[in-house]
Motif scaffolding. Structure first.
Motif, short mmCIF file in Angstrom:
data_model
loop_
_atom_site.label_atom_id
_atom_site.label_comp_id
_atom_site.label_asym_id
_atom_site.label_seq_id
_atom_site.Cartn_x
_atom_site.Cartn_y
_atom_site.Cartn_z
N VAL A 234 0.84 -1.21 0.00
CA VAL A 234 0.00 0.00 0.00
C VAL A 234 0.87 1.26 0.00
O VAL A 234 0.64 2.19 -0.78
N GLU A 235 1.88 1.30 0.88
CA GLU A 235 2.75 2.47 0.93
C GLU A 235 3.51 2.65 -0.38
O GLU A 235 3.71 3.78 -0.85
N ALA A 236 3.96 1.54 -0.96
CA ALA A 236 4.69 1.63 -2.24
C ALA A 236 3.80 2.20 -3.33
O ALA A 236 4.24 3.01 -4.15
N LEU A 237 2.53 1.78 -3.35
CA LEU A 237 1.59 2.33 -4.34
C LEU A 237 1.38 3.82 -4.11
O LEU A 237 1.29 4.60 -5.06
N ASP A 238 1.28 4.23 -2.85
CA ASP A 238 1.15 5.66 -2.53
C ASP A 238 2.31 6.46 -3.12
O ASP A 238 2.12 7.48 -3.79
N TRP A 239 3.52 6.01 -2.82
CA TRP A 239 4.70 6.75 -3.27
C TRP A 239 4.88 6.67 -4.78
O TRP A 239 5.34 7.63 -5.41
N LEU A 240 4.49 5.53 -5.37
CA LEU A 240 4.57 5.40 -6.82
C LEU A 240 3.61 6.38 -7.48
O LEU A 240 3.95 7.03 -8.49
N GLU A 251 -2.98 10.47 -15.13
CA GLU A 251 -3.89 9.33 -15.30
C GLU A 251 -3.37 8.10 -14.57
O GLU A 251 -4.09 7.45 -13.81
N ILE A 252 -2.09 7.77 -14.79
CA ILE A 252 -1.53 6.58 -14.15
C ILE A 252 -1.35 6.81 -12.66
O ILE A 252 -1.46 5.88 -11.85
N ALA A 253 -1.11 8.05 -12.25
CA ALA A 253 -1.04 8.37 -10.83
C ALA A 253 -2.38 8.09 -10.17
O ALA A 253 -2.45 7.51 -9.07
N HIS A 254 -3.45 8.50 -10.83
CA HIS A 254 -4.80 8.24 -10.30
C HIS A 254 -5.07 6.74 -10.19
O HIS A 254 -5.54 6.26 -9.16
N ASP A 255 -4.76 5.99 -11.25
CA ASP A 255 -5.04 4.56 -11.25
C ASP A 255 -4.23 3.83 -10.18
O ASP A 255 -4.72 2.88 -9.55
N THR A 256 -3.00 4.26 -9.97
CA THR A 256 -2.13 3.63 -8.96
C THR A 256 -2.66 3.90 -7.55
O THR A 256 -2.72 2.99 -6.72
N LEU A 257 -3.05 5.14 -7.28
CA LEU A 257 -3.58 5.47 -5.96
C LEU A 257 -4.93 4.80 -5.74
O LEU A 257 -5.27 4.42 -4.61
N TYR A 258 -5.69 4.65 -6.80
CA TYR A 258 -6.98 3.96 -6.71
C TYR A 258 -6.78 2.52 -6.23
O TYR A 258 -7.54 2.01 -5.40
N GLU A 259 -5.73 1.88 -6.73
CA GLU A 259 -5.41 0.51 -6.30
C GLU A 259 -5.08 0.48 -4.81
O GLU A 259 -5.52 -0.42 -4.08
N ALA A 260 -4.32 1.46 -4.34
CA ALA A 260 -3.99 1.55 -2.92
C ALA A 260 -5.25 1.74 -2.08
O ALA A 260 -5.41 1.16 -1.01
N ALA A 261 -6.17 2.57 -2.58
CA ALA A 261 -7.40 2.85 -1.85
C ALA A 261 -8.30 1.62 -1.77
O ALA A 261 -9.01 1.42 -0.78
N LEU A 262 -8.28 0.79 -2.80
CA LEU A 262 -9.05 -0.45 -2.76
C LEU A 262 -8.50 -1.40 -1.70
O LEU A 262 -9.25 -2.10 -1.01
N LEU A 263 -7.17 -1.43 -1.57
CA LEU A 263 -6.54 -2.33 -0.61
C LEU A 263 -6.74 -1.88 0.83
O LEU A 263 -6.91 -2.70 1.74
N SER A 264 -6.69 -0.57 1.06
CA SER A 264 -6.84 -0.03 2.41
C SER A 264 -7.80 1.16 2.34
O SER A 264 -7.39 2.31 2.24
N PRO A 265 -9.11 0.88 2.37
CA PRO A 265 -10.11 1.90 2.03
C PRO A 265 -10.50 2.87 3.13
O PRO A 265 -11.34 3.73 2.91
N LYS A 266 -9.90 2.75 4.32
CA LYS A 266 -10.31 3.61 5.43
C LYS A 266 -9.41 4.82 5.63
O LYS A 266 -9.66 5.63 6.53
N ASN A 267 -8.37 4.95 4.84
CA ASN A 267 -7.44 6.07 4.99
C ASN A 267 -8.05 7.31 4.32
O ASN A 267 -8.09 7.42 3.09
N ILE A 268 -8.53 8.25 5.13
CA ILE A 268 -9.25 9.42 4.61
C ILE A 268 -8.34 10.33 3.80
O ILE A 268 -8.75 10.87 2.76
#
Length: 551
Positions: A234-240, A251-268
């Motif tokens: 999750v952290e690696a996806l955030d930084w990526l 666009e790819i920044a959005h898609d990458t962070l979206y993947e992180a949000a799916l994995l850990s969806p409670k981080n506001i």
């Protein structure tokens, strides 16, 4: 650890199921606990934590109505109700990836899956407290926010307690990054990785240190590899994602962070950043959906604040401009309902300026520009002295939509000074500010050209062309009294009178009748209005009560 150690310790067991509480209590008694406290939900647990400094807290993840275990842990940390040596262990019957990744990110002392035996519970409790005791000087320094002392204590622990060396080293690396000692952090992680090549958290720390030193090519390769490991995914996806933003690959920044949000969806904070990225790539409806998710996710948590609801309404206004007239009206009505609900849940008197600006945007989106201008006029520009980043951005948008570029620029200038944090969320906010500034500059350049063409045509007695150019300017700045006066004057000079030109002049008259004008404009307006009544009475709008004195 023997039973005598636990006999004098305070333990709190939180579960919404009475038989489960009883079962875990029996296990705690077998371990040696005598001071055992029970709570059926987070609210009761918080109340007990305010009275008793617990040594151990065992909380189920699902606690029924109200806060869940994740939100309880967040609250206890935020309110500093956990002592430096307190151990918090999360219990859950779920091993879903979302729950597990969320726990990794939140970092409780341990995570225990149901069902379990008292031996398993004792092992986890003993392991957690041994680590806390061994590193107690570090945890106390962290609790007191004395980070330099904490680093020194990390070095001491590594030398004296090799069994807990990795935990101390991990804390030290995180502190070096927190203190912005990036070169020192890079060297620290390099030396550590020479001895232990496969430490995923150390590789992540090294990548972050390189990121801050703008060595982004090396960073990208490391981060991409670290997305393969649960511990760092999750952290690696955030930084990526943040790295892709540096490359302007939104666009790819959005898609990458979206993947992180799916994995850990409670981080506001992550969700807010994702909503901003959706807006940056032009997907305003997606941004509105994410802001709605933020409202739902933050419910019962320490992040349940009025700003979440304001942002949901604001993003709906942005999305409304993407639809047709009917869709826009429906979206704006939904946004208005959110504001009405907000006023019931929070102290509306403290949000008067933010709500007024939002309601002005509602009116502007529905084409009721004179009303929108009159409403926003209730908020003085001095309001921007104490303002959140999101509220400041909203005010800049509101004035831009009304064509008041001067007032909009006031808030843009303010944003330049308050966007001073060095985190991913702030970075996306800077990009949104940059986009707003570009909108300003593009509009100013366009209006300059159009106004020059209108003036030239008027001077050459080409009143039809002059009217068309002034009308085009009025489309962009529909609350500008000077342009409205120019439209009236040009029609009186001989511009064609048809359905379209009549509509523009009616809008101009309506605006001027409801605006505070200086002496010169007031005189001109009254004179032109009288002439229009004689020459083109059909263009005069139907009077409203508040307009009768002027008309």
């Amino acid at each position: 650890m023997d039973a005598s150690f636990f006999s004098c310790k305070q333990i709190l067991i939180i579960d919404d199921c009475a038989p489960v509480r009883t079962s875990i209590k029996a296990m705690a008694q077998q371990i040696g606990f005598q001071s055992i406290h029970l709570a059926r939900d987070a609210a009761e647990a918080i109340g007990k934590c305010q009275q008793i400094p617990f040594d151990f807290i065992l909380s189920d993840f699902n606690l029924g109505e109200g806060k869940d275990g994740y939100q309880l842990f967040e609250t206890l940390k935020a309110q500093q109700l956990l002592a430096p040596l307190s151990c918090f262990i999360m219990i859950s019957a779920e091993n879903q990836r979302q729950t597990v990744h969320g726990m990794i990110e939140l970092q409780p002392d341990d995570y225990l899956l149901k069902p379990f035996t008292y031996q398993q519970l004792e092992l986890r409790i003993s392991r957690a407290i041994k680590s806390r005791i061994a590193l107690r000087k570090i945890y106390i320094s962290l609790f007191e926010q004395d980070y330099h002392t904490a680093i020194t204590e990390c070095d001491n622990a590594v030398a004296a307690k090799p069994e807990f060396a990795n935990a101390a080293l991990r804390i030290k690396g995180e502190l070096l990054l927190k203190l912005k000692h990036y070169a020192d952090a890079e060297l620290f992680y390099q030396q550590l990785l020479q001895r232990q090549k496969n430490l995923a958290w150390a590789r992540l720390g090294h990548a972050v240190a390189c990121f801050y030193q703008q060595r982004w090519d090396d960073t990208e390769l490391q981060l991409a590899d670290l997305t393969q490991f649960d511990e760092t995914k999750v952290e690696a996806l955030d930084w990526l994602s943040r790295l892709y933003v540096k490359y302007r690959r939104f666009e790819i920044a959005h898609d990458t962070l979206y993947e992180a949000a799916l994995l850990s969806p409670k981080n506001i904070t992550r969700l807010k950043t994702l909503a901003n990225l959706a807006s940056i790539v032009g997907d305003k409806p997606a941004s509105a959906r994410i802001n709605a998710k933020i409202v739902a996710t933050a419910r019962h948590s320490v992040n349940d604040i009025a700003e979440n609801y304001l942002n949901q309404a604001r993003s709906l206004v942005d999305a409304a401009y993407c639809g047709n007239v009917l869709e826009r009206a429906v979206t704006i009505n939904n946004a208005a309902k959110i504001v009405d609900h907000l006023a019931k849940r929070f102290d509306a008197s403290k949000l008067k300026a933010e709500i007024t600006i939002l309601r002005s945007r509602f009116l502007a989106a529905k084409g009721e520009l004179a009303d929108a201008k009159q409403l926003i006029g209730e908020i003085p520009l001095s309001y921007q002295q104490n303002i959140t980043i999101d509220s400041c951005m909203d005010a800049a948008k509101a004035y831009f939509e009304l064509g008041d570029l001067y007032a909009s620029q006031v808030y843009i200038d303010k944003l330049q000074h308050i966007l001073d944090r060095d985190d991913f969320l702030t970075e996306t906010q800077r990009i949104m500010l940059e986009m707003e500034q570009k909108r300003h500059e593009a509009l100013k350049a366009k209006l300059k050209i159009i106004n020059a063409e209108a003036t030239d045509a008027y001077q050459q007695n080409d009143f039809n062309t002059a009217f068309d150019r002034f009308a085009e300017t009025f489309d962009y700045m529909p609350t500008n009294p000077t342009i409205a006066i120019n439209l009236m004057q040009t029609m009186l000079k001989g511009a064609r009178v048809n359905e379209q030109s009549q509509r523009y002049v009616r809008a101009a008259v309506k605006l001027l009748a409801r605006s505070e004008l200086d002496e010169e404009l007031t005189v001109r307006f009254k004179r032109y209005l009288g002439q229009l009544k004689e020459m083109h009475p059909e263009v005069i709008p139907r009077r409203r009560p508040k307009e009768r004195e002027v008309l």
